[in-house]
Design a protein around this motif. Structure first.
Motif, PDB file in Angstrom:
ATOM      1  N   UNK A  27      -5.490   9.867  14.337  1.00 22.27           N
ATOM      2  CA  UNK A  27      -4.684   9.005  13.782  1.00 22.27           C
ATOM      3  C   UNK A  27      -3.263   9.142  14.151  1.00 22.27           C
ATOM      4  N   UNK A  28      -2.665  10.125  14.486  1.00 23.66           N
ATOM      5  CA  UNK A  28      -1.156  10.430  14.892  1.00 23.66           C
ATOM      6  C   UNK A  28      -0.900  10.098  16.228  1.00 23.66           C
ATOM      7  N   UNK A  29      -2.301  10.372  17.014  1.00 24.77           N
ATOM      8  CA  UNK A  29      -1.924  10.507  18.556  1.00 24.77           C
ATOM      9  C   UNK A  29      -2.037   9.128  18.994  1.00 24.77           C
ATOM     10  N   UNK A  30      -2.636   8.256  18.272  1.00 20.26           N
ATOM     11  CA  UNK A  30      -2.711   6.866  18.930  1.00 20.26           C
ATOM     12  C   UNK A  30      -2.235   5.745  17.997  1.00 20.26           C
ATOM     13  N   UNK A  31      -2.171   4.435  18.450  1.00 23.83           N
ATOM     14  CA  UNK A  31      -1.880   3.640  17.397  1.00 23.83           C
ATOM     15  C   UNK A  31      -2.969   3.264  16.500  1.00 23.83           C
ATOM     16  N   UNK A  32      -2.635   3.071  15.091  1.00 26.23           N
ATOM     17  CA  UNK A  32      -3.723   2.663  14.039  1.00 26.23           C
ATOM     18  C   UNK A  32      -3.236   1.890  13.040  1.00 26.23           C
ATOM     19  N   UNK A  33      -4.428   1.264  12.685  1.00 25.71           N
ATOM     20  CA  UNK A  33      -4.023   0.421  11.416  1.00 25.71           C
ATOM     21  C   UNK A  33      -4.694   0.551  10.369  1.00 25.71           C
ATOM     22  N   UNK A  34      -4.469   0.367   9.157  1.00 32.43           N
ATOM     23  CA  UNK A  34      -4.985   0.568   7.918  1.00 32.43           C
ATOM     24  C   UNK A  34      -5.916  -0.831   7.524  1.00 32.43           C
ATOM     25  N   UNK A  35      -7.093  -0.753   7.366  1.00 35.76           N
ATOM     26  CA  UNK A  35      -7.906  -2.091   6.930  1.00 35.76           C
ATOM     27  C   UNK A  35      -8.482  -1.867   5.541  1.00 35.76           C
ATOM     28  N   UNK A  36      -9.061  -3.027   5.187  1.00 37.48           N
ATOM     29  CA  UNK A  36      -9.558  -3.126   4.017  1.00 37.48           C
ATOM     30  C   UNK A  36     -11.195  -2.496   4.485  1.00 37.48           C
ATOM     31  N   UNK A  37     -11.973  -1.886   3.398  1.00 34.74           N
ATOM     32  CA  UNK A  37     -12.918  -1.107   3.768  1.00 34.74           C
ATOM     33  C   UNK A  37     -14.192  -2.010   3.404  1.00 34.74           C
ATOM     34  N   UNK A  38     -15.103  -2.088   3.942  1.00 35.02           N
ATOM     35  CA  UNK A  38     -16.330  -3.020   3.770  1.00 35.02           C
ATOM     36  C   UNK A  38     -16.965  -2.359   2.490  1.00 35.02           C
ATOM     37  N   UNK A  39     -17.342  -3.158   1.598  1.00 40.16           N
ATOM     38  CA  UNK A  39     -17.953  -2.950   0.307  1.00 40.16           C
ATOM     39  C   UNK A  39     -16.802  -2.758  -0.766  1.00 40.16           C
ATOM     40  N   UNK A  40     -15.501  -3.077  -0.535  1.00 43.59           N
ATOM     41  CA  UNK A  40     -14.584  -2.631  -1.561  1.00 43.59           C
ATOM     42  C   UNK A  40     -14.616  -4.124  -2.442  1.00 43.59           C
ATOM     43  N   UNK A  41     -14.714  -3.805  -3.788  1.00 43.97           N
ATOM     44  CA  UNK A  41     -14.687  -4.855  -4.708  1.00 43.97           C
ATOM     45  C   UNK A  41     -13.449  -5.570  -4.965  1.00 43.97           C
ATOM     46  N   UNK A  42     -13.537  -6.686  -5.458  1.00 38.31           N
ATOM     47  CA  UNK A  42     -12.093  -7.578  -5.237  1.00 38.31           C
ATOM     48  C   UNK A  42     -11.167  -6.727  -6.675  1.00 38.31           C
ATOM     49  N   UNK A  43     -11.706  -5.869  -7.293  1.00 33.46           N
ATOM     50  CA  UNK A  43     -10.846  -4.874  -8.312  1.00 33.46           C
ATOM     51  C   UNK A  43     -10.264  -3.955  -7.549  1.00 33.46           C
ATOM     52  N   UNK A  44     -10.779  -3.430  -6.435  1.00 32.29           N
ATOM     53  CA  UNK A  44     -10.405  -2.237  -5.652  1.00 32.29           C
ATOM     54  C   UNK A  44      -9.261  -2.988  -4.792  1.00 32.29           C
ATOM     55  N   UNK A  45      -9.867  -4.260  -4.222  1.00 31.15           N
ATOM     56  CA  UNK A  45      -8.881  -4.727  -3.340  1.00 31.15           C
ATOM     57  C   UNK A  45      -7.538  -5.149  -4.081  1.00 31.15           C
ATOM     58  N   UNK A  46      -7.587  -5.510  -5.263  1.00 29.21           N
ATOM     59  CA  UNK A  46      -6.487  -6.099  -6.070  1.00 29.21           C
ATOM     60  C   UNK A  46      -5.583  -4.730  -6.369  1.00 29.21           C
ATOM     61  N   UNK A  70      -4.668 -16.766   5.934  1.00 29.94           N
ATOM     62  CA  UNK A  70      -5.128 -17.377   4.994  1.00 29.94           C
ATOM     63  C   UNK A  70      -5.114 -16.716   3.507  1.00 29.94           C
ATOM     64  N   UNK A  71      -5.136 -17.626   2.681  1.00 29.56           N
ATOM     65  CA  UNK A  71      -4.788 -17.139   1.297  1.00 29.56           C
ATOM     66  C   UNK A  71      -5.939 -16.573   0.514  1.00 29.56           C
ATOM     67  N   UNK A  72      -6.338 -15.441   1.007  1.00 28.85           N
ATOM     68  CA  UNK A  72      -7.547 -14.917   0.454  1.00 28.85           C
ATOM     69  C   UNK A  72      -7.242 -13.212  -0.230  1.00 28.85           C
ATOM     70  N   UNK A  73      -7.776 -12.839  -0.983  1.00 32.21           N
ATOM     71  CA  UNK A  73      -7.233 -11.454  -1.370  1.00 32.21           C
ATOM     72  C   UNK A  73      -7.721 -10.626  -0.398  1.00 32.21           C
ATOM     73  N   UNK A  74      -9.012 -10.439   0.484  1.00 26.74           N
ATOM     74  CA  UNK A  74      -8.845  -9.501   1.385  1.00 26.74           C
ATOM     75  C   UNK A  74      -7.891  -9.700   2.408  1.00 26.74           C
ATOM     76  N   UNK A  75      -7.546 -10.812   2.783  1.00 28.28           N
ATOM     77  CA  UNK A  75      -6.431 -10.717   3.802  1.00 28.28           C
ATOM     78  C   UNK A  75      -5.132 -10.366   3.297  1.00 28.28           C
ATOM     79  N   UNK A  76      -4.737 -10.553   2.189  1.00 34.06           N
ATOM     80  CA  UNK A  76      -3.402 -10.330   1.583  1.00 34.06           C
ATOM     81  C   UNK A  76      -3.399  -8.604   1.355  1.00 34.06           C
ATOM     82  N   UNK A  77      -4.865  -8.378   0.773  1.00 31.53           N
ATOM     83  CA  UNK A  77      -4.780  -6.757   0.658  1.00 31.53           C
ATOM     84  C   UNK A  77      -4.856  -5.859   2.050  1.00 31.53           C
ATOM     85  N   UNK A  78      -5.603  -6.525   3.142  1.00 29.37           N
ATOM     86  CA  UNK A  78      -5.481  -5.929   4.285  1.00 29.37           C
ATOM     87  C   UNK A  78      -4.016  -5.674   4.798  1.00 29.37           C
ATOM     88  N   UNK A  79      -3.251  -7.010   4.708  1.00 32.76           N
ATOM     89  CA  UNK A  79      -2.109  -6.841   5.201  1.00 32.76           C
ATOM     90  C   UNK A  79      -1.212  -5.871   4.357  1.00 32.76           C
TER      91      UNK A  79
END
Length: 190
Positions: A27-46, A70-79
């Protein structure tokens, strides 16, 4: 063969990148991004969104902000989780969010929502090159029977068998390489 039935669609195809070296070095040696994990519930994302926005600037995802749509929970959580990860120093622990996020080694901004036609095209291409019998009816990875899950399986198998390179994961910009758990044994890479 890994059972990909546990993977849930979020925004784009998520392919698993298996790495035998030090995860934190990766992770430290190259560019990386943090993204929402598949299977995350809305509660986890929130929860991830709320925590990240208490520690990082989430102004761009507020109404009228440049990243509101887009105004979605997953997009806002990912950001938010990515903003937090980037601002806290890009350590692997800054992208956990109670196991609701993953480190992506591919810029997720290039991966828009993928349509069913493209997914089927990816399945058709990959399955000409690799054995996709596990996603056929009655196969170990048939369920859930969705284009997203079948494409994830086929694309990952193609990627694994073709050098694990960015080119073998491109799929017309619908593939995404992430550093994550191996879904077949649920152990964290270290």
């Amino acid at each position: 063969m890994a059972n990909f039935a546990l993977l849930q669609p979020i925004v784009s195809i998520i392919l698993i990148f298996f790495h035998s070296g030090k995860y934190s070095t990766l992770a430290a040696s190259q560019m990386a991004w943090c993204v929402a994990k598949p299977g995350s519930t809305d509660q986890m994302l929130q929860a991830g969104l709320d925590y990240a926005c208490n520690h990082a600037d989430c102004g761009p995802i507020q109404q009228g902000g440049s990243c509101f749509d887009p105004n979605t929970l997953v997009q806002h959580a990912a950001f938010a989780v990515n903003m937090y990860y980037q601002s806290m120093g890009r350590h692997k622990w800054d992208c956990d969010f109670n196991d609701s996020a993953l480190l992506s080694l591919t810029d997720p901004r290039g991966n828009a929502e993928v349509d069913t036609e493209l997914l089927q095209s990816n399945i058709d291409f990959a399955c000409q090159k690799v054995d996709c019998s596990p996603i056929k009816s009655g196969g170990a990875c048939f369920d859930p029977n969705t284009p997203m899950h079948h494409a994830s399986f086929a694309m990952n198998l193609y990627y694994q068998n073709n050098g694990k390179t960015a080119a073998s994961c491109d799929f017309n910009n619908s593939g995404l390489i992430v550093a994550a758990n191996d879904p077949s044994d649920n152990t964290f890479l270290s």
